[in-house]
Scaffold this active site. Structure first.
Site, mmCIF file in Angstrom:
data_model
loop_
_atom_site.group_PDB
_atom_site.id
_atom_site.type_symbol
_atom_site.label_atom_id
_atom_site.label_comp_id
_atom_site.label_asym_id
_atom_site.label_seq_id
_atom_site.Cartn_x
_atom_site.Cartn_y
_atom_site.Cartn_z
ATOM 1 N N HIS A 195 -2.475 1.097 7.352
ATOM 2 C CA HIS A 195 -2.780 1.149 5.923
ATOM 3 C C HIS A 195 -2.805 2.585 5.417
ATOM 4 O O HIS A 195 -3.388 3.467 6.049
ATOM 5 C CB HIS A 195 -4.134 0.488 5.640
ATOM 6 C CG HIS A 195 -4.545 0.594 4.198
ATOM 7 N ND1 HIS A 195 -3.818 0.023 3.176
ATOM 8 C CD2 HIS A 195 -5.592 1.245 3.609
ATOM 9 C CE1 HIS A 195 -4.400 0.304 2.029
ATOM 10 N NE2 HIS A 195 -5.469 1.043 2.250
ATOM 11 N N CYS B 29 0.798 -1.231 0.000
ATOM 12 C CA CYS B 29 0.000 0.000 0.000
ATOM 13 C C CYS B 29 0.826 1.273 0.000
ATOM 14 O O CYS B 29 0.503 2.221 -0.725
ATOM 15 C CB CYS B 29 -0.985 -0.003 1.169
ATOM 16 S SG CYS B 29 -0.259 0.155 2.826
ATOM 17 N N ASP C 188 -7.705 4.827 -3.386
ATOM 18 C CA ASP C 188 -6.854 3.814 -2.766
ATOM 19 C C ASP C 188 -6.524 2.744 -3.793
ATOM 20 O O ASP C 188 -7.353 1.907 -4.124
ATOM 21 C CB ASP C 188 -7.574 3.194 -1.566
ATOM 22 C CG ASP C 188 -6.690 2.267 -0.755
ATOM 23 O OD1 ASP C 188 -5.554 1.981 -1.191
ATOM 24 O OD2 ASP C 188 -7.116 1.827 0.322
#
Length: 277
Positions: A112, A73, A129
């Site tokens: 995250h 991520c 995202d």
């Protein structure tokens, strides 16, 4: 050296196959978001070797854009933030608690990275995202609006508020589970902005700690128009666009390396062991 000097928008857009407009509008935001996800795989090979990957834009360009690799991520969303800023969007870095399978929001750490993208002339920002390595991930950015279902590239999501003790509203991203016909929480976040040094710290922990899930087993996924493919340890799961799921066990190292090359578009570091259990 500034991020704008290290990041090359032309090379990035060619890599993800984006040939549309280069404007700071909602259509471009959605299109580049989806193109990024379909072109660049999610993978944790650096973390599996207990190495925290670099988040410098030049290194991300070398690894994800010019090399046959993916990332997790922090890498994906740092790279995507560079692209959005180069296109004229204002971007805020957010930190979320992944709550898939958790008993409570507070039981998970904030590890995250997600993004808040502002489109000029629009009152509400978008949650963006490209780095959530799960079947419940966003394929297109969604407006930051509570209790309203959003469908993007065939996946259904909604944002809801959750009670908590902090001063800022807690937002929870939920994905619709077709098999259960129900909503499943994915991650929770507030709109507090975070900066690169914050992610340098959490990236080091997630990439090197023996307690991190990403240092324990290989975890690779890619997304296409008709399927989501995930290699989680020895388990290979294919989820088709119609909801059909097939699973099988990977037999050994040779097959795992072949899958990475042929199905995920990833060349593993030379001599790397992928199946650690």
């Amino acid at each position: 050296m500034s991020d704008s000097v290290q990041f090359d928008l032309d090379v990035y857009l060619r890599r993800i196959g984006w040939e549309g407009e280069r404007r700071a509008d909602a259509a471009t935001l959605r299109g580049v978001h989806l193109a990024h996800l379909r072109a660049l795989p999610f993978e944790n090979l650096d973390a599996l070797r207990r190495q925290a990957p670099s988040l410098d834009p030049a290194d991300l360009m070398a690894k994800l854009v010019r090399g046959r690799r993916g990332g997790y991520c922090y890498e994906h969303n740092t790279l995507f933030a560079c692209a959005l800023r180069a296109l004229g969007f204002r971007v805020t870095l957010l930190v979320a608690r992944v709550v898939v399978g958790a008993d409570s929001i507070a039981s998970r750490p904030r590890t995250h990275m997600a993004l808040l993208a502002e489109v000029p002339g629009e009152a509400r920002p978008y949650l963006a995202d490209v780095g959530f390595g799960a079947i419940g991930s966003l394929l297109e950015p969604m407006p930051l609006v509570a209790d309203t279902e959003f469908t993007g590239a065939g996946r259904r999501h909604r944002l809801v508020h959750a009670p908590h003790d902090g001063p800022l509203e807690m937002w929870v991203l939920e994905a619709h589970d077709r098999a259960k016909d129900d909503w499943t929480a994915q991650y929770a976040f507030t709109l507090e902005p975070f900066e690169k040094p914050d992610f340098d710290v959490v990236n080091w922990y997630v990439g090197t700690s023996p307690r991190s899930p990403f240092t324990r087993r290989v975890y690779v996924q890619n997304v296409s128009a008709d399927r989501h493919l995930l290699l989680d340890g020895r388990l290979l799961t294919e989820t088709r666009a119609d909801g059909t799921v097939t699973e099988r066990e990977v037999t050994g190292e040779a097959e795992a390396h072949r899958l990475l090359e042929e199905e995920f578009g990833i060349t593993a570091p030379e001599g790397m062991t992928l199946l650690t259990d």
